[in-house]
Motif scaffolding. Structure first.
Motif, PDB file in Angstrom:
ATOM      1  N   LEU A 190     -13.316-137.122  39.419  1.00 47.23           N
ATOM      2  CA  LEU A 190     -13.317-135.922  40.241  1.00 47.23           C
ATOM      3  C   LEU A 190     -13.214-136.468  41.745  1.00 47.23           C
ATOM      4  O   LEU A 190     -12.577-135.667  42.529  1.00 47.23           O
ATOM      5  N   ALA A 191     -14.207-137.310  42.129  1.00 47.39           N
ATOM      6  CA  ALA A 191     -14.495-137.880  43.479  1.00 47.39           C
ATOM      7  C   ALA A 191     -13.098-138.534  44.022  1.00 47.39           C
ATOM      8  O   ALA A 191     -12.968-138.590  45.192  1.00 47.39           O
ATOM      9  N   GLY A 192     -12.468-139.091  42.969  1.00 46.78           N
ATOM     10  CA  GLY A 192     -11.016-139.679  43.442  1.00 46.78           C
ATOM     11  C   GLY A 192      -9.953-138.894  43.408  1.00 46.78           C
ATOM     12  O   GLY A 192      -8.698-139.204  43.377  1.00 46.78           O
ATOM     13  N   ARG A 193     -10.058-137.460  42.967  1.00 44.99           N
ATOM     14  CA  ARG A 193      -9.129-136.458  42.817  1.00 44.99           C
ATOM     15  C   ARG A 193      -8.072-136.424  41.955  1.00 44.99           C
ATOM     16  O   ARG A 193      -6.971-135.953  42.005  1.00 44.99           O
ATOM     17  N   LEU A 194      -8.731-137.168  40.930  1.00 47.93           N
ATOM     18  CA  LEU A 194      -7.622-137.480  39.687  1.00 47.93           C
ATOM     19  C   LEU A 194      -7.544-136.159  39.011  1.00 47.93           C
ATOM     20  O   LEU A 194      -6.688-135.805  38.271  1.00 47.93           O
ATOM     21  N   VAL A 195      -9.114-135.412  38.780  1.00 50.40           N
ATOM     22  CA  VAL A 195      -9.189-134.142  38.220  1.00 50.40           C
ATOM     23  C   VAL A 195      -9.735-133.230  39.214  1.00 50.40           C
ATOM     24  O   VAL A 195     -10.120-133.498  40.306  1.00 50.40           O
ATOM     25  N   SER A 196      -9.569-131.911  38.929  1.00 50.10           N
ATOM     26  CA  SER A 196      -9.912-130.847  39.707  1.00 50.10           C
ATOM     27  C   SER A 196     -11.350-130.154  39.651  1.00 50.10           C
ATOM     28  O   SER A 196     -11.931-129.494  40.393  1.00 50.10           O
ATOM     29  N   LYS A 197     -11.710-130.487  38.386  1.00 47.90           N
ATOM     30  CA  LYS A 197     -12.806-129.685  37.756  1.00 47.90           C
ATOM     31  C   LYS A 197     -13.509-130.480  36.890  1.00 47.90           C
ATOM     32  O   LYS A 197     -12.738-131.069  36.012  1.00 47.90           O
ATOM     33  N   VAL A 198     -14.676-130.697  36.899  1.00 45.60           N
ATOM     34  CA  VAL A 198     -15.660-131.296  35.967  1.00 45.60           C
ATOM     35  C   VAL A 198     -16.409-130.195  35.122  1.00 45.60           C
ATOM     36  O   VAL A 198     -17.257-129.718  36.020  1.00 45.60           O
ATOM     37  N   VAL A 199     -16.640-129.929  33.828  1.00 46.09           N
ATOM     38  CA  VAL A 199     -17.153-128.766  33.189  1.00 46.09           C
ATOM     39  C   VAL A 199     -17.958-129.290  31.886  1.00 46.09           C
ATOM     40  O   VAL A 199     -17.609-130.131  31.479  1.00 46.09           O
ATOM     41  N   PRO A 200     -18.755-128.562  31.527  1.00 42.34           N
ATOM     42  CA  PRO A 200     -19.552-128.952  30.244  1.00 42.34           C
ATOM     43  C   PRO A 200     -18.630-128.915  29.242  1.00 42.34           C
ATOM     44  O   PRO A 200     -17.821-128.154  29.207  1.00 42.34           O
ATOM     45  N   PRO A 201     -18.824-129.718  28.230  1.00 39.67           N
ATOM     46  CA  PRO A 201     -17.743-129.675  27.134  1.00 39.67           C
ATOM     47  C   PRO A 201     -17.608-128.305  26.601  1.00 39.67           C
ATOM     48  O   PRO A 201     -16.300-127.967  26.143  1.00 39.67           O
ATOM     49  N   ASP A 202     -18.470-127.512  26.296  1.00 44.14           N
ATOM     50  CA  ASP A 202     -18.299-126.076  25.817  1.00 44.14           C
ATOM     51  C   ASP A 202     -17.556-125.153  26.627  1.00 44.14           C
ATOM     52  O   ASP A 202     -17.008-124.143  26.175  1.00 44.14           O
ATOM     53  N   ASP A 203     -17.391-125.674  27.786  1.00 41.64           N
ATOM     54  CA  ASP A 203     -16.495-124.837  28.794  1.00 41.64           C
ATOM     55  C   ASP A 203     -15.115-125.313  29.235  1.00 41.64           C
ATOM     56  O   ASP A 203     -14.350-124.583  29.872  1.00 41.64           O
ATOM     57  N   LEU A 204     -14.728-126.263  28.587  1.00 39.62           N
ATOM     58  CA  LEU A 204     -13.584-127.086  28.941  1.00 39.62           C
ATOM     59  C   LEU A 204     -12.262-125.954  28.566  1.00 39.62           C
ATOM     60  O   LEU A 204     -11.694-125.592  29.599  1.00 39.62           O
ATOM     61  N   LEU A 205     -12.080-125.602  27.421  1.00 35.70           N
ATOM     62  CA  LEU A 205     -10.966-124.817  26.957  1.00 35.70           C
ATOM     63  C   LEU A 205     -11.072-123.503  27.645  1.00 35.70           C
ATOM     64  O   LEU A 205     -10.136-123.135  28.077  1.00 35.70           O
ATOM     65  N   PRO A 206     -12.339-122.939  27.629  1.00 36.75           N
ATOM     66  CA  PRO A 206     -12.273-121.456  28.168  1.00 36.75           C
ATOM     67  C   PRO A 206     -11.959-121.670  29.598  1.00 36.75           C
ATOM     68  O   PRO A 206     -11.284-120.713  30.091  1.00 36.75           O
ATOM     69  N   THR A 207     -12.430-122.436  30.198  1.00 41.07           N
ATOM     70  CA  THR A 207     -12.156-122.724  31.529  1.00 41.07           C
ATOM     71  C   THR A 207     -10.283-123.192  31.963  1.00 41.07           C
ATOM     72  O   THR A 207      -9.829-122.276  32.811  1.00 41.07           O
ATOM     73  N   ALA A 208      -9.870-123.833  31.205  1.00 42.25           N
ATOM     74  CA  ALA A 208      -8.487-124.035  31.095  1.00 42.25           C
ATOM     75  C   ALA A 208      -7.569-122.882  30.578  1.00 42.25           C
ATOM     76  O   ALA A 208      -6.833-122.669  31.354  1.00 42.25           O
ATOM     77  N   ARG A 209      -8.172-121.995  29.717  1.00 43.87           N
ATOM     78  CA  ARG A 209      -7.582-120.704  29.342  1.00 43.87           C
ATOM     79  C   ARG A 209      -7.543-119.729  30.333  1.00 43.87           C
ATOM     80  O   ARG A 209      -6.760-118.858  30.514  1.00 43.87           O
ATOM     81  N   ALA A 210      -8.823-119.447  31.139  1.00 43.14           N
ATOM     82  CA  ALA A 210      -9.023-118.369  32.027  1.00 43.14           C
ATOM     83  C   ALA A 210      -7.894-118.800  33.189  1.00 43.14           C
ATOM     84  O   ALA A 210      -7.288-117.880  33.795  1.00 43.14           O
TER      85      ALA A 210
END
Length: 296
Positions: A190-210
């Motif tokens: 995240l700090a290196g801008r490889l990913v845009s967001k880090v979320v708890p494991p249970d929130d991963l697919l709901p965040t992507a789907r939203a």
């Protein structure tokens, strides 16, 4: 094609591609390469797919190349048979046998007409991380780990990552990760801008789907296809005039479309837009790198 190493599931206009070799941490194989390419071909031809999520089954996203062949894992001659050679014995690098399988996947993703979201659920190293670079948005679970481990295996980065990675994170960060080959946590990604967001494991697919839902429900599919290609392709342009030429063609062609009329009228009427133009039927012909025959 019947898939052996991936799952292909479409629901509510969102395609979820799941790397599915959990007992092998979803390690990449030649079969997986062929199936991923077929999946993206299939998605581009399906107007019912508005966005794509790529994730992994089990506890990993993808642990990199399948190393079950041991020392011969990356020896193409040993695994595929000798490549062609010139009369003087030099390797003929035009032989398709020389081509990197990971690169064939990322080049196909690069040409995608649908937005692609990586939902990184666990370890992603080697091709497991480089395949993500051609995806548009990367969201990571707190359990994710990343590694450009090539230097520690005696090889070099693949999957066209020498083009993608510096454009995403900058040359210094790209070189640090590739020089050291270390595996690093999601917060460093995240700090290196490889990913845009880090979320708890249970929130991963709901965040992507939203995020995928927002795209699928509110936007014009032809506009999304064009925006995706315009943004990626212009990263290699040497002057903003090249972008101006493409922008001008896009504004002219789309400005006369039914979608734009609907977009304006629905805004004025304060109602959701109902976009009818489709990627398979209504892509304009003004892009020099767009060939609709590939998708008919």
């Amino acid at each position: 094609m019947a898939y052996q190493t991936i799952l292909y599931d479409v629901a509510d206009k969102i395609l979820t591609i799941t790397l599915n070799r959990p007992e092998k941490l979803n390690a990449f194989t030649g079969t997986m390469m062929e199936e991923l390419i077929d999946a993206f071909d299939r998605a581009d031809k399906d107007d019912g797919v508005r966005a794509i999520i790529v994730t992994g089954s089990g506890r990993a996203f993808c642990a990199g190349a399948d190393l079950s062949s041991g020392a011969d894992t990356f020896d193409r001659d040993a695994k595929r048979g000798p490549v062609k050679r010139h009369a003087d014995g030099r390797v003929d690098y035009s032989d398709p046998q020389v081509r990197d399988g990971g690169g064939q996947v990322t080049l196909r993703i690069f040409k995608s007409l649908k937005p692609v979201i990586a939902a990184v659920n666990g370890p992603a190293v080697g091709i497991g991380v480089t395949m993500q670079l051609a995806m548009d948005i990367r969201i990571a679970s707190e359990a994710a780990r990343f590694g450009f481990v090539f230097s520690q295996r005696g090889i070099v980065p693949e999957a066209a990552s020498s083009w993608f990675l510096p454009r995403i994170v900058g040359i210094s960060q790209a070189l640090e990760w590739c020089y050291t080959g270390r595996v690093f946590p999601a917060q460093e990604a995240l700090a290196g801008r490889l990913v845009s967001k880090v979320v708890p494991p249970d929130d991963l697919l709901p965040t992507a789907r939203a995020l995928a839902r927002e795209i699928a429900d509110k936007t014009a599919p032809v506009s999304i296809a064009l925006i995706r290609q315009m943004m990626w392709r212009m990263m290699g342009a040497d002057d903003p005039m090249e972008a101006h030429k493409i922008d001008s063609r896009g504004i002219y062609a789309r400005g006369r479309s039914d979608d734009v009329k609907e977009g304006v009228v629905s805004f004025l009427q304060k109602r959701p837009a109902q976009f009818k133009n489709t990627v398979t039927a209504d892509m304009p012909d003004y892009f020099p790198w767009w060939d609709e025959r590939e998708y008919k």
